[in-house]
Motif scaffolding. Structure first.
Motif, short mmCIF file in Angstrom:
data_model
loop_
_atom_site.label_atom_id
_atom_site.label_comp_id
_atom_site.label_asym_id
_atom_site.label_seq_id
_atom_site.Cartn_x
_atom_site.Cartn_y
_atom_site.Cartn_z
N VAL A 252 0.83 -1.20 0.00
CA VAL A 252 0.00 0.00 0.00
C VAL A 252 0.87 1.25 0.00
O VAL A 252 0.53 2.26 -0.64
N HIS A 253 1.99 1.21 0.70
CA HIS A 253 2.92 2.34 0.72
C HIS A 253 3.43 2.64 -0.69
O HIS A 253 3.53 3.80 -1.10
N GLU A 254 3.73 1.59 -1.44
CA GLU A 254 4.22 1.77 -2.81
C GLU A 254 3.11 2.28 -3.72
O GLU A 254 3.35 3.12 -4.60
N VAL A 255 1.90 1.79 -3.52
CA VAL A 255 0.75 2.29 -4.29
C VAL A 255 0.60 3.79 -4.07
O VAL A 255 0.39 4.56 -5.02
N PHE A 311 -16.79 9.17 -12.35
CA PHE A 311 -15.62 9.93 -12.82
C PHE A 311 -14.83 9.05 -13.79
O PHE A 311 -13.73 8.59 -13.47
N PRO A 312 -15.36 8.81 -14.99
CA PRO A 312 -14.71 7.86 -15.91
C PRO A 312 -13.34 8.31 -16.40
O PRO A 312 -12.58 7.49 -16.91
N GLU A 313 -13.02 9.57 -16.20
CA GLU A 313 -11.73 10.09 -16.66
C GLU A 313 -10.62 9.90 -15.63
O GLU A 313 -9.44 10.09 -15.93
N ARG A 314 -10.96 9.47 -14.42
CA ARG A 314 -9.98 9.37 -13.34
C ARG A 314 -9.46 7.94 -13.19
O ARG A 314 -10.14 6.97 -13.49
N THR A 315 -8.23 7.86 -12.65
CA THR A 315 -7.69 6.56 -12.23
C THR A 315 -8.30 6.17 -10.90
O THR A 315 -8.36 6.98 -9.97
N VAL A 316 -8.78 4.93 -10.81
CA VAL A 316 -9.37 4.43 -9.57
C VAL A 316 -8.54 3.25 -9.08
O VAL A 316 -8.17 2.36 -9.85
N VAL A 317 -8.25 3.26 -7.78
CA VAL A 317 -7.48 2.19 -7.15
C VAL A 317 -8.33 1.58 -6.04
O VAL A 317 -8.80 2.29 -5.15
N CYS A 318 -8.52 0.28 -6.09
CA CYS A 318 -9.28 -0.45 -5.07
C CYS A 318 -8.30 -1.28 -4.25
O CYS A 318 -7.61 -2.14 -4.78
N GLU A 406 7.69 -3.11 -6.03
CA GLU A 406 7.90 -1.85 -6.75
C GLU A 406 7.64 -2.02 -8.25
O GLU A 406 6.94 -1.21 -8.87
N GLU A 407 8.19 -3.07 -8.83
CA GLU A 407 8.01 -3.30 -10.26
C GLU A 407 6.55 -3.58 -10.60
O GLU A 407 6.03 -3.09 -11.61
N ALA A 408 5.87 -4.36 -9.76
CA ALA A 408 4.47 -4.69 -10.02
C ALA A 408 3.59 -3.45 -9.97
O ALA A 408 2.73 -3.24 -10.84
N VAL A 409 3.79 -2.62 -8.97
CA VAL A 409 2.97 -1.41 -8.84
C VAL A 409 3.24 -0.44 -9.99
O VAL A 409 2.32 0.14 -10.57
N ALA A 410 4.52 -0.29 -10.34
CA ALA A 410 4.87 0.59 -11.46
C ALA A 410 4.23 0.11 -12.76
O ALA A 410 3.71 0.91 -13.55
N ALA A 411 4.23 -1.20 -12.97
CA ALA A 411 3.64 -1.76 -14.18
C ALA A 411 2.13 -1.53 -14.21
O ALA A 411 1.55 -1.23 -15.26
N ALA A 412 1.49 -1.66 -13.06
CA ALA A 412 0.04 -1.45 -13.00
C ALA A 412 -0.33 -0.02 -13.33
O ALA A 412 -1.29 0.23 -14.09
N PHE A 413 0.42 0.94 -12.82
CA PHE A 413 0.10 2.34 -13.10
C PHE A 413 0.53 2.76 -14.51
O PHE A 413 0.04 3.76 -15.03
N ALA A 414 1.41 2.00 -15.12
CA ALA A 414 1.82 2.30 -16.50
C ALA A 414 0.83 1.72 -17.51
O ALA A 414 0.81 2.14 -18.68
N HIS A 415 0.00 0.77 -17.07
CA HIS A 415 -0.94 0.09 -17.98
C HIS A 415 -2.24 0.86 -18.07
O HIS A 415 -2.89 1.14 -17.06
#
Length: 488
Positions: A252-255, A311-318, A406-415
């Motif tokens: 969660v800290h990395e997210v 808010f379809p234009e926003r990034t949502v994190v669950c 770190e790599e997993a979270v970065a990949a998720a936000f890059a996708h």
């Protein structure tokens, strides 16, 4: 079925009744700040609608939304300002009812030299970079927030029905005022001296001209300094490695580090709520919400889907535990698949804390009831959540070690699409409160002595967390490693 949770419930029994019922439902929901329920039976749906006429038994209602900018009388405004002006150590406790009043809260706190605490559902009201905002209070809260309520002399309750009285000041130890649009909540949780029935934004706007700017800001600065120390401690807790699984704090800290502007974050009410409170920092323009306990405790995923529609234009994190994800999250991904094409920004990131345990209840059994974990009730069947995401055509990422986070979270936000991060976390990491009471420690000890099946791992992981907590607090007391951050 709905009457206990809804502010308005009505069954439409004729087409002519529909207009009044629908209009009243919307008006009531807006004014009472809660859900309204309309039931339309199948046979009524098939009836022919006749426009309402002017007969005296027919209601022709208004569809205009009511104003909620209610302001108390001037005498009450002046009294509230005088109470705040008299305080030397003022604390604002800010709840969900303060949404839309961020500027007014910050200006009032500036003039009063106040520290600010937000409850979990009020987290988004005050940006995390406000130095005297100490985040949450209670079992999921921060040590600076606990110190605020212990040492303040004036408490201002804003749009909150905070129920955990054990974390509020002792009766009679502080002067208190409450402002809320829901009159039934005024004076309910603490013996307040003044209760102002009104919209928080409009009422604060009326109070602000009466506030005298404090020249002594030592209280507010002390609050800010303690928050720097707490953030150091939270980072240290996130960096601890455990032998039996990924550290959920680190996930969660990395997210949090990757959240883009205007992101929306949701959380369920399990231990995910602890990590949400301790590590998610909502900056200006971001939004967040937490599902309630009991029937709605698994609502993080439905909230996330609702956020994408709104808010379809926003990034949502669950952020969600595996128990809650099995209850509603997995099925909701099918809903996401159905409607994904409607959203201008398809990015939706689901972070599953996969520990095969209903861990919040497991820890409550230990710390509140002094009982060992009963695996029959607490074990969650392990599922390949990343594989489920891929089966639906989404991206799934498994995380089985801290080095992969770190790599997993970065990949998720890059996708630019839907990603499920399946983080295989330890079930034994304690959701430590800011202050560990004697009862908390005693009950946990008794639970382990009674034959808790995870006792050795719980002892080891709890000791690791406590050592980290202790080291950081000693360092903070001695001023080691935090001077640069304070100057920044």
């Amino acid at each position: 079925m709905f009457s206990d949770v809804a502010v308005y419930v009505q069954t439409v029994v004729s087409p002519q009744q529909a207009q009044a019922v629908v209009d009243t439902a919307f008006r009531t929901a807006l004014v009472r700040r809660g859900p309204a329920v309309i039931v339309i039976p199948h046979d009524v749906q098939a009836m022919k609608m006749v426009e309402p006429q002017a007969e005296n038994w027919m209601s022709r209602s208004s569809a205009v939304a009511p104003s909620t900018a209610v302001v108390p009388p001037e005498a009450d405004i002046a009294a509230a300002a005088a109470l705040i002006n008299a305080g030397k150590k003022v604390t604002f406790l800010v709840g969900h009812g303060v949404n839309g009043a961020t500027d007014e809260v910050l200006e009032a706190a500036r003039l009063a030299g106040a520290g600010i605490i937000t409850v979990l559902r009020g987290k988004q009201v005050v940006p995390s970079d406000v130095p005297h905002h100490t985040q949450q209070l209670g079992l999921l809260g921060s040590l600076p927030s606990l110190h605020q309520v212990e040492k303040c002399d004036t408490l201002v309750l804003l749009g909150t029905n905070y129920p955990y009285g054990q974390f509020l000041p002792k009766t009679g130890s502080v002067r208190a005022v409450q402002i809320d649009l829901k009159p039934e909540q005024l004076g309910l949780r603490y013996p307040t001296e003044l209760n102002l029935w009104g919209d928080v934004r409009a009422t604060l706007a009326a109070i602000i001209p009466h506030l005298e700017a404090k020249t002594d800001l030592s209280w507010q600065q002390k609050v800010a300094d303690e928050m720097v120390d707490w953030e150091n401690e939270m980072q240290a807790q996130a960096e601890v490695s455990y032998p039996d699984g990924v550290n959920p704090r680190r996930v969660v800290h990395e997210v949090n580090k990757h959240l883009p502007p205007r992101a929306i974050v949701t959380a369920d009410a399990g231990t995910t709520a602890d990590w949400y409170g301790h590590h998610i920092r909502l900056r200006e323009g971001m939004m967040g919400d937490l599902s309630g306990r009991l029937a709605s405790m698994m609502a993080a995923m439905p909230y996330a889907v609702a956020a994408k529609f709104a808010f379809p234009e926003r990034t949502v994190v669950c952020t969600i535990g595996d128990g809650a994800f099995q209850m509603l999250g997995m099925n909701e991904l099918i809903t996401v698949k159905k409607y994904l094409s409607r959203w201008s920004n398809p990015q939706l990131i689901v972070v599953v804390i996969h520990n095969d345990d209903l861990s919040q209840v497991s820890w409550e059994m230990r710390t509140e009831d002094a009982n060992p974990v009963w695996r029959t009730a607490q074990d969650v069947e392990s599922v390949d959540y990343a594989g489920w995401a891929e089966l639906l055509g989404f991206t799934g990422i498994q995380v089985r070690s801290d080095d992969e986070i770190e790599e997993a979270v970065a990949a998720a936000f890059a996708h630019r699409g839907v990603t499920v991060i399946d983080a295989y976390c330890s079930r034994n990491i304690p959701p430590l409160p800011a202050h560990i009471s004697a009862e908390f420690a005693k009950n946990t000890g008794f639970a382990l002595l009674k034959g808790d099946p995870f006792a050795p791992a719980v002892v080891r992981d709890s000791a690791e967390a406590l050592v980290t907590e202790g080291v950081e607090r000693v360092k903070n007391t001695l001023g080691i490693g935090s001077d640069d951050k304070r100057r920044g």
